[in-house]
Scaffold this active site. Sequence first.
Site, mmCIF file in Angstrom:
data_model
loop_
_atom_site.group_PDB
_atom_site.id
_atom_site.type_symbol
_atom_site.label_atom_id
_atom_site.label_comp_id
_atom_site.label_asym_id
_atom_site.label_seq_id
_atom_site.Cartn_x
_atom_site.Cartn_y
_atom_site.Cartn_z
ATOM 1 N N GLY A 12 23.736 35.892 32.274
ATOM 2 C CA GLY A 12 22.370 36.390 32.178
ATOM 3 C C GLY A 12 22.141 37.676 32.948
ATOM 4 N N ASP A 33 17.930 29.083 42.800
ATOM 5 C CA ASP A 33 19.290 28.656 42.459
ATOM 6 C C ASP A 33 19.796 27.516 43.326
ATOM 7 O OD1 ASP A 33 19.611 30.312 40.300
ATOM 8 O OD2 ASP A 33 20.679 31.883 41.397
ATOM 9 N N LYS A 42 17.157 29.400 32.466
ATOM 10 C CA LYS A 42 18.511 29.640 32.977
ATOM 11 C C LYS A 42 19.538 29.200 31.928
ATOM 12 C CE LYS A 42 17.449 31.110 37.199
ATOM 13 N NZ LYS A 42 17.914 32.376 37.807
ATOM 14 N N ARG A 60 17.439 33.206 25.513
ATOM 15 C CA ARG A 60 16.842 33.628 26.780
ATOM 16 C C ARG A 60 16.104 34.958 26.593
ATOM 17 N NH1 ARG A 60 21.291 32.711 31.456
ATOM 18 N NH2 ARG A 60 19.457 33.158 32.773
ATOM 19 N N ARG A 67 25.964 25.219 37.775
ATOM 20 C CA ARG A 67 25.288 24.638 38.944
ATOM 21 C C ARG A 67 25.031 23.139 38.778
ATOM 22 N NH1 ARG A 67 25.127 28.777 42.028
ATOM 23 N NH2 ARG A 67 24.461 30.828 41.288
ATOM 24 N N GLN A 73 15.132 40.066 37.896
ATOM 25 C CA GLN A 73 16.275 40.806 37.350
ATOM 26 C C GLN A 73 15.835 41.938 36.432
ATOM 27 O OE1 GLN A 73 19.218 38.271 35.550
ATOM 28 N NE2 GLN A 73 19.696 37.230 37.462
#
Length: 410
Positions: free
Chosen positions: A70, A293, A320, A99, A367, A147
């Site tokens: 991403g 995160d 995400k 996304r 994750r 971002q």
Amino acid sequence: MKAVLTSKNIKELSATIQVSGSKSESNRLLILQSLFSNLKTENLSESDDTMVLQKALLSNQGEVDIHHAGTAMRFLTAYFATQQDASVVLTGSERMQQRPIKILVDALRDLGAEIKYLKIDGYPPISISGKKIIKQKVSIAGNVSSQYISALLLIAPSLQNGLTINIEKSVTSAPYLHMTISLLQKIGVSCDFSENSIEVKPLSEIKNTAILIESDWSSASYFYSIVALSEASNITLRGYFKDSLQGDSILATIYETLGVTTQYNKEDASITLSKNNKPIADHVLLNLADAPDIAQTIAVTCFGLGLGCKLTGLHTLKIKETDRLLALQTELKKLGAKISVSNDTLVLMVSEKIKEHITIQTYKDHRMAMAFAPLALKKTIKIDDAGVVSKSFPTYWEDIQKVGINVNFK
């Protein structure tokens, strides 16, 4: 590939681990390195995301597939849009094509960039024809993803007239934005952040500069969880600084309340995590808007300790690698948790038992795999699609075996 995780039943866990460089810092510096060739880096991240970005920067023609990365999608959209000889189709995995990228594309179009959607408006894949950008002011929403703003900041000093960014609405994940600004300033870029505006002056070249990239704090979170769930631990992680640019360094403060003490060793740039026996509250309340995160790690740690928690500020988790809130709810319920989630909040009730031999689905999200693995200190646990950890931490399974968790692949 499925991983079956069990505890080695070691009374005190002890190990020294070298964690590779921060993915966030590495990816920002790679873009800057492409714009300013006399910038050098040390301790670059070994993650898939960083490798994908490195490869993408070697080509400015044809299709560029960034898979699940991403950060690469956002940063490369701005980068290629400002490279006059670039003509690329920027695409990614099926999830990447779900996304959103509209906010960034709209801002770049306002500056004069030529970007077209090839399937669904607002989403990759996109066609980019690089152009010289002369316009020097742009507005962008700050409440969806920092971002988008970082992508603009990274290309700003290379623009003929620099760039002033007006940020509408409050910034989410603000530490990542401050990281970008700090890295720009380290290489000599004039960058002024005041109120809701950031002004970046143009810079044609920089002095010869070498930057040592700090090890990744998001990756450190899993060792914090291991120490918290252990009876006794003394784990040293190399490559960390007390004055960190990474927002996830808040881990040291958060986990102090979960039974983990952090000692900073300035001489060899390391931290030592040890289990303390301070009383732990039975309920944890945290706003993680600046460090989303680490939400998965904290939720699983609380579950493993039999604690309740309420985690807020998690609205970015839904866009995400997977909808992380929904994924957490589904997988923790399988283990016996009582949990509810909304658009930006996770509420976990106090749990007394953890079900054994449960297979955790990772939803192609690195994750999810790494956050659930420390529960092996409590019960045998299985992780499906275990190879997904390479996205950010390729040596993860080897490293947790050094600490005291058995990993068998089937």
